[in-house]
Design a protein around this motif. Structure first.
Motif, short mmCIF file in Angstrom:
data_model
loop_
_atom_site.label_atom_id
_atom_site.label_comp_id
_atom_site.label_asym_id
_atom_site.label_seq_id
_atom_site.Cartn_x
_atom_site.Cartn_y
_atom_site.Cartn_z
N UNK A 73 21.04 -30.49 20.44
CA UNK A 73 19.76 -30.07 20.99
C UNK A 73 18.72 -31.19 20.83
N UNK A 74 17.84 -31.31 21.83
CA UNK A 74 16.86 -32.39 21.75
C UNK A 74 15.47 -32.01 22.25
N UNK A 75 15.21 -30.71 22.41
CA UNK A 75 13.86 -30.30 22.80
C UNK A 75 13.38 -29.16 21.91
N UNK A 84 0.85 -24.46 22.78
CA UNK A 84 2.18 -24.97 22.45
C UNK A 84 2.30 -26.45 22.78
N UNK A 85 3.15 -27.12 22.01
CA UNK A 85 3.43 -28.54 22.20
C UNK A 85 4.94 -28.68 22.34
N UNK A 86 5.39 -29.20 23.50
CA UNK A 86 6.82 -29.41 23.72
C UNK A 86 7.17 -30.87 23.45
N UNK A 87 8.24 -31.07 22.71
CA UNK A 87 8.62 -32.41 22.26
C UNK A 87 10.07 -32.70 22.63
N UNK A 88 10.30 -33.90 23.14
CA UNK A 88 11.65 -34.41 23.40
C UNK A 88 12.06 -35.28 22.23
N UNK A 89 13.21 -34.97 21.63
CA UNK A 89 13.71 -35.76 20.50
C UNK A 89 14.70 -36.80 21.02
N UNK A 90 14.60 -38.02 20.53
CA UNK A 90 15.45 -39.11 21.03
C UNK A 90 16.85 -39.05 20.43
N UNK A 91 17.85 -39.22 21.28
CA UNK A 91 19.24 -39.20 20.82
C UNK A 91 19.57 -40.43 19.97
N UNK A 233 13.85 -24.26 19.20
CA UNK A 233 14.59 -25.10 20.17
C UNK A 233 14.44 -24.50 21.55
N UNK A 234 14.28 -25.35 22.57
CA UNK A 234 14.17 -24.90 23.95
C UNK A 234 15.12 -25.72 24.83
N UNK A 235 15.40 -25.21 26.01
CA UNK A 235 16.28 -25.91 26.95
C UNK A 235 15.53 -27.03 27.65
#
Length: 235
Positions: A73-75, A84-91, A233-235
């Motif tokens: 998972x990465x979001x 709300x704050x949506x964040x993308x996590x780096x692989x 976690x979100x899609x």
């Protein structure tokens, strides 16, 4: 003579009945004396294996290496009273991504705060003065993460990074329970090389700006607590 014979016969029958009764009585007593007492059953209680290991500097890196392979998972979404704050996590920063995903799944961040706010610089979260948060952290373990600063990511506006431990350490080892988001227009590239950027805000920078605008005390702690209600976690 006949009378004596009859009397002898009666006495003989009486003697037989006494022997029979005595035999039955003895048999019954014998059976009762061998009735076994109920044997108490000993419960075979096995010690339940903990669902999660207690992490330390000795096992954390190996744990997150394995964890990163099975949890991709990465979001994530951070819910606050400001929005709300949506964040993308780096692989590429696999250990820091895995750490954040793991803490999210264990609901560590729920109820923590943005406890440090510096307007036109950063908002920093993941801690609290709540004793329950300290207990939650203790159950997870005590460990630090090594910096991972050579992936090409910079402290641009909206970058999410991990501060170094409050404990003095020459290698800028990161405190895994805390994070900060760069709010400054133009970013804060002078932080590059010292702290690990492991994600970025993809939606909700207006919320970051609102939080950065709250009034604080001299220690940069908001006068009114800014709670992180939930991280998921979100899609």
């Amino acid at each position: 003579m006949r009378f004596l014979f009859v009397l002898s016969f009666i006495l003989f029958l009486s003697s037989c009945e006494d022997k029979k009764t005595s035999k039955q009585s003895t048999t019954t007593e014998t059976k009762e004396s061998f009735v076994p007492e109920s044997i108490p059953q000993v419960e075979n209680k096995k010690k339940a294996k903990p669902e999660y290991p207690v992490l330390s500097d000795d096992n954390a890196m190996e744990f997150f290496l394995d964890y990163s392979k099975t949890h991709e998972e990465n979001k994530v979404r951070i819910s606050t009273d400001f929005g709300t704050i949506d964040i993308l996590l780096y692989d590429k920063t696999r250990f820091h991504r895995a750490n954040f995903v793991y803490l999210t799944k264990r609901k560590y961040f729920d109820g923590t705060q943005f406890y440090r706010v510096v307007k036109n610089f950063v908002i920093q979260g993941g801690s609290s003065d709540d004793y329950n948060i300290a207990k939650r952290r203790k159950k997870i373990g005590k460990y630090l993460l090594p910096p991972d600063t050579k992936r090409g990511y910079t402290h641009k506006r909206g970058a999410i990074s991990m501060p170094s431990s409050e404990i003095e350490n020459a290698y800028k080892l990161a405190s895994p329970f805390q994070f900060f988001i760069v709010q400054r227009q133009g970013g804060a590239q002078y932080l590059d090389g010292d702290y690990t950027v492991f994600g970025e805000v993809v939606e909700g920078m207006d919320v970051v700006d609102k939080i950065a605008d709250v009034e604080t005390d001299e220690g940069e702690w908001p006068l009114k607590n800014v709670y992180i209600r939930k991280v998921e976690l979100i899609d």
